[in-house]
Scaffold this motif. Structure first.
Motif, PDB file in Angstrom:
ATOM      1  N   GLY A   1       0.754  -3.428 -11.090  1.00 15.43           N
ATOM      2  CA  GLY A   1      -0.244  -4.024 -11.968  1.00 15.43           C
ATOM      3  C   GLY A   1      -0.475  -3.189 -13.218  1.00 15.43           C
ATOM      4  N   ALA A   2      -0.576  -1.878 -13.047  1.00 17.39           N
ATOM      5  CA  ALA A   2      -0.798  -0.988 -14.192  1.00 17.39           C
ATOM      6  C   ALA A   2       0.398  -1.008 -15.134  1.00 17.39           C
ATOM      7  CB  ALA A   2      -1.086   0.431 -13.703  1.00 17.39           C
ATOM      8  N   VAL A   3       1.601  -0.978 -14.567  1.00 17.23           N
ATOM      9  CA  VAL A   3       2.813  -0.994 -15.391  1.00 17.23           C
ATOM     10  C   VAL A   3       2.905  -2.310 -16.159  1.00 17.23           C
ATOM     11  CG1 VAL A   3       5.342  -1.082 -15.278  1.00 17.23           C
ATOM     12  CG2 VAL A   3       4.096   0.681 -14.010  1.00 17.23           C
ATOM     13  N   ALA A   4       2.544  -3.409 -15.514  1.00 18.11           N
ATOM     14  CA  ALA A   4       2.573  -4.711 -16.197  1.00 18.11           C
ATOM     15  C   ALA A   4       1.620  -4.710 -17.396  1.00 18.11           C
ATOM     16  CB  ALA A   4       2.213  -5.833 -15.229  1.00 18.11           C
ATOM     17  N   ARG A   5       0.460  -4.098 -17.228  1.00 14.44           N
ATOM     18  CA  ARG A   5      -0.482  -4.029 -18.349  1.00 14.44           C
ATOM     19  C   ARG A   5       0.064  -3.162 -19.477  1.00 14.44           C
ATOM     20  NH1 ARG A   5      -6.709  -2.425 -17.778  1.00 14.44           N
ATOM     21  NH2 ARG A   5      -6.776  -4.396 -16.641  1.00 14.44           N
ATOM     22  N   ILE A   6       0.724  -2.055 -19.142  1.00 13.80           N
ATOM     23  CA  ILE A   6       1.279  -1.165 -20.163  1.00 13.80           C
ATOM     24  C   ILE A   6       2.388  -1.869 -20.934  1.00 13.80           C
ATOM     25  CG2 ILE A   6       2.655   0.928 -20.529  1.00 13.80           C
ATOM     26  CD1 ILE A   6       1.185   2.111 -18.058  1.00 13.80           C
ATOM     27  N   GLU A   7       3.261  -2.547 -20.219  1.00 11.41           N
ATOM     28  CA  GLU A   7       4.418  -3.196 -20.857  1.00 11.41           C
ATOM     29  C   GLU A   7       3.958  -4.412 -21.617  1.00 11.41           C
ATOM     30  OE1 GLU A   7       6.972  -3.677 -17.460  1.00 11.41           O
ATOM     31  OE2 GLU A   7       7.909  -1.750 -17.828  1.00 11.41           O
TER      32      GLU A   7
ATOM     33  N   GLN B   1       0.804  -1.222   0.000  1.00 13.95           N
ATOM     34  CA  GLN B   1       0.000   0.000   0.000  1.00 13.95           C
ATOM     35  C   GLN B   1       0.838   1.274   0.000  1.00 13.95           C
ATOM     36  OE1 GLN B   1      -3.336   0.233  -0.372  1.00 13.95           O
ATOM     37  NE2 GLN B   1      -3.256  -1.957  -0.666  1.00 13.95           N
ATOM     38  N   GLU B   2       2.165   1.162   0.180  1.00 13.11           N
ATOM     39  CA  GLU B   2       3.004   2.352   0.184  1.00 13.11           C
ATOM     40  C   GLU B   2       2.907   3.064  -1.157  1.00 13.11           C
ATOM     41  OE1 GLU B   2       7.034   1.434   1.200  1.00 13.11           O
ATOM     42  OE2 GLU B   2       6.527   1.038   3.277  1.00 13.11           O
ATOM     43  N   ALA B   3       2.987   4.366  -1.108  1.00 14.47           N
ATOM     44  CA  ALA B   3       2.918   5.161  -2.338  1.00 14.47           C
ATOM     45  C   ALA B   3       4.116   4.837  -3.215  1.00 14.47           C
ATOM     46  CB  ALA B   3       2.896   6.646  -2.002  1.00 14.47           C
ATOM     47  N   ALA B   4       3.850   4.724  -4.507  1.00 17.82           N
ATOM     48  CA  ALA B   4       4.908   4.429  -5.466  1.00 17.82           C
ATOM     49  C   ALA B   4       4.677   5.248  -6.722  1.00 17.82           C
ATOM     50  CB  ALA B   4       4.919   2.938  -5.796  1.00 17.82           C
ATOM     51  N   GLU B   5       5.728   5.384  -7.480  1.00 16.62           N
ATOM     52  CA  GLU B   5       5.666   6.121  -8.733  1.00 16.62           C
ATOM     53  C   GLU B   5       6.651   5.460  -9.680  1.00 16.62           C
ATOM     54  OE1 GLU B   5       7.017  10.523 -10.056  1.00 16.62           O
ATOM     55  OE2 GLU B   5       5.774  10.391  -8.259  1.00 16.62           O
ATOM     56  N   GLN B   6       6.216   5.247 -10.907  1.00 14.07           N
ATOM     57  CA  GLN B   6       7.107   4.601 -11.867  1.00 14.07           C
ATOM     58  C   GLN B   6       6.886   5.235 -13.239  1.00 14.07           C
ATOM     59  OE1 GLN B   6       7.051   0.360 -11.655  1.00 14.07           O
ATOM     60  NE2 GLN B   6       8.285   0.102 -13.490  1.00 14.07           N
TER      61      GLN B   6
ATOM     62  N   ARG C   1       1.838   0.887  -4.252  1.00  8.79           N
ATOM     63  CA  ARG C   1       2.842   0.062  -4.928  1.00  8.79           C
ATOM     64  C   ARG C   1       2.241  -1.103  -5.714  1.00  8.79           C
ATOM     65  NH1 ARG C   1       7.913   0.201  -3.850  1.00  8.79           N
ATOM     66  NH2 ARG C   1       7.583   1.051  -1.785  1.00  8.79           N
ATOM     67  N   GLY C   2       1.386  -1.884  -5.112  1.00  6.15           N
ATOM     68  CA  GLY C   2       0.816  -3.047  -5.783  1.00  6.15           C
ATOM     69  C   GLY C   2      -0.010  -2.668  -7.002  1.00  6.15           C
ATOM     70  N   ARG C   3      -0.749  -1.586  -6.904  1.00  7.21           N
ATOM     71  CA  ARG C   3      -1.580  -1.140  -8.031  1.00  7.21           C
ATOM     72  C   ARG C   3      -0.716  -0.568  -9.153  1.00  7.21           C
ATOM     73  NH1 ARG C   3      -6.191   1.845  -4.446  1.00  7.21           N
ATOM     74  NH2 ARG C   3      -6.915  -0.018  -3.388  1.00  7.21           N
ATOM     75  N   VAL C   4       0.334   0.166  -8.780  1.00  8.47           N
ATOM     76  CA  VAL C   4       1.252   0.705  -9.781  1.00  8.47           C
ATOM     77  C   VAL C   4       1.904  -0.443 -10.552  1.00  8.47           C
ATOM     78  CG1 VAL C   4       3.458   1.903 -10.099  1.00  8.47           C
ATOM     79  CG2 VAL C   4       1.684   2.900  -8.627  1.00  8.47           C
TER      80      VAL C   4
ATOM     81  N   GLN D   1      -6.934   2.026 -10.103  1.00  9.71           N
ATOM     82  CA  GLN D   1      -7.068   3.106  -9.129  1.00  9.71           C
ATOM     83  C   GLN D   1      -5.721   3.794  -8.894  1.00  9.71           C
ATOM     84  OE1 GLN D   1      -8.891   1.227  -5.749  1.00  9.71           O
ATOM     85  NE2 GLN D   1     -10.887   1.162  -6.718  1.00  9.71           N
ATOM     86  N   VAL D   2      -5.120   4.229 -10.011  1.00 11.75           N
ATOM     87  CA  VAL D   2      -3.849   4.945  -9.989  1.00 11.75           C
ATOM     88  C   VAL D   2      -4.011   6.231 -10.783  1.00 11.75           C
ATOM     89  CG1 VAL D   2      -2.402   2.871  -9.757  1.00 11.75           C
ATOM     90  CG2 VAL D   2      -3.003   3.711 -12.040  1.00 11.75           C
ATOM     91  N   LYS D   3      -3.002   7.071 -10.717  1.00 15.10           N
ATOM     92  CA  LYS D   3      -2.966   8.280 -11.526  1.00 15.10           C
ATOM     93  C   LYS D   3      -1.929   8.055 -12.619  1.00 15.10           C
ATOM     94  CE  LYS D   3      -2.338  13.207 -11.401  1.00 15.10           C
ATOM     95  NZ  LYS D   3      -1.807  14.360 -10.757  1.00 15.10           N
ATOM     96  N   VAL D   4      -2.279   8.405 -13.847  1.00 16.42           N
ATOM     97  CA  VAL D   4      -1.368   8.235 -14.971  1.00 16.42           C
ATOM     98  C   VAL D   4      -1.176   9.583 -15.641  1.00 16.42           C
ATOM     99  CG1 VAL D   4      -0.922   7.016 -17.132  1.00 16.42           C
ATOM    100  CG2 VAL D   4      -2.225   5.883 -15.326  1.00 16.42           C
ATOM    101  N   ASP D   5       0.083  10.037 -15.720  1.00 17.23           N
ATOM    102  CA  ASP D   5       0.418  11.296 -16.378  1.00 17.23           C
ATOM    103  C   ASP D   5       1.259  11.000 -17.612  1.00 17.23           C
ATOM    104  OD1 ASP D   5      -0.802  12.932 -14.433  1.00 17.23           O
ATOM    105  OD2 ASP D   5       0.970  12.795 -13.157  1.00 17.23           O
TER     106      ASP D   5
END
Length: 191
Positions: free
Chosen positions: A185-191, A101-106, A180-183, A135-139
């Protein structure tokens, strides 16, 4: 015989006849042997997850594991006290959840700006769906900004110019922010 609990020093004072005091002391030592205390480091970003709505999650954890939880916000710590089995069980279950649950950014680099359009979708629909699903923010970063060339009569805005300059020279990419966990997951989908 009388027992006085001294909360300030976390101790018990036993008064009475010698034999009764000795038995009480032995019983207290046995109780103490089965009690544990553990301290977990907390990142401020996990507090809403840990507390739950109106403190409901933290109360449920105390009840489920038979422990006492003390949140030391100023020190960034969670102190768990109780029977050894309950403390160990809670720490084993909670530590990985808090880390997730810790905040992460990638930043996910996209090889060419033209490919970035594929990720954006019509009107940004693909990115909006990704943000909603995880449930993440994407810029979006590193794309040249479109300027209205016809707006020559508008006053110059230095803040906008600085914002444009900040993005010049950056490789195009998507910055994903959230737990962290959601980021991941989102990155895995993008890649």
């Amino acid at each position: 015989m009388s027992l006085d609990v001294l909360a300030a020093t976390h101790s018990v004072r036993v008064r009475g006849q010698l034999e009764g005091v000795q038995r009480a002391r032995e019983a207290l030592q046995q109780l103490r042997a089965g009690v544990a205390k553990h301290s977990l480091a907390l990142n401020a970003s996990v507090l809403p997850y840990l507390l739950g709505q109106g403190g409901s999650r933290i109360r449920q954890l105390e009840q489920d594991f038979g422990v006492s939880l003390q949140l030391l916000r100023d020190q960034g710590r969670l102190v768990v006290r109780g029977e050894k089995a309950g403390v160990a069980g809670l720490v084993q279950m909670l530590a990985p959840q808090l880390q997730e649950q810790e905040a992460a950014e990638q930043l996910v680099a996209v090889p060419r700006a033209a490919l970035l359009a594929l990720f954006l979708g019509a009107g940004g629909a693909a990115l909006k769906a990704l943000a909603k699903d995880f449930q993440v923010k994407v810029d979006v970063e590193g794309l040249p900004r479109r300027d209205n060339e016809d707006a020559k009569d508008e006053p110059k805005d230095d803040a906008k110019d600085k914002e444009k300059d900040k993005d010049k020279g950056k490789a195009p990419g998507l910055r994903v922010k959230g737990p962290r966990g959601r980021v991941q997951g989102a990155v895995a989908r993008i890649e």
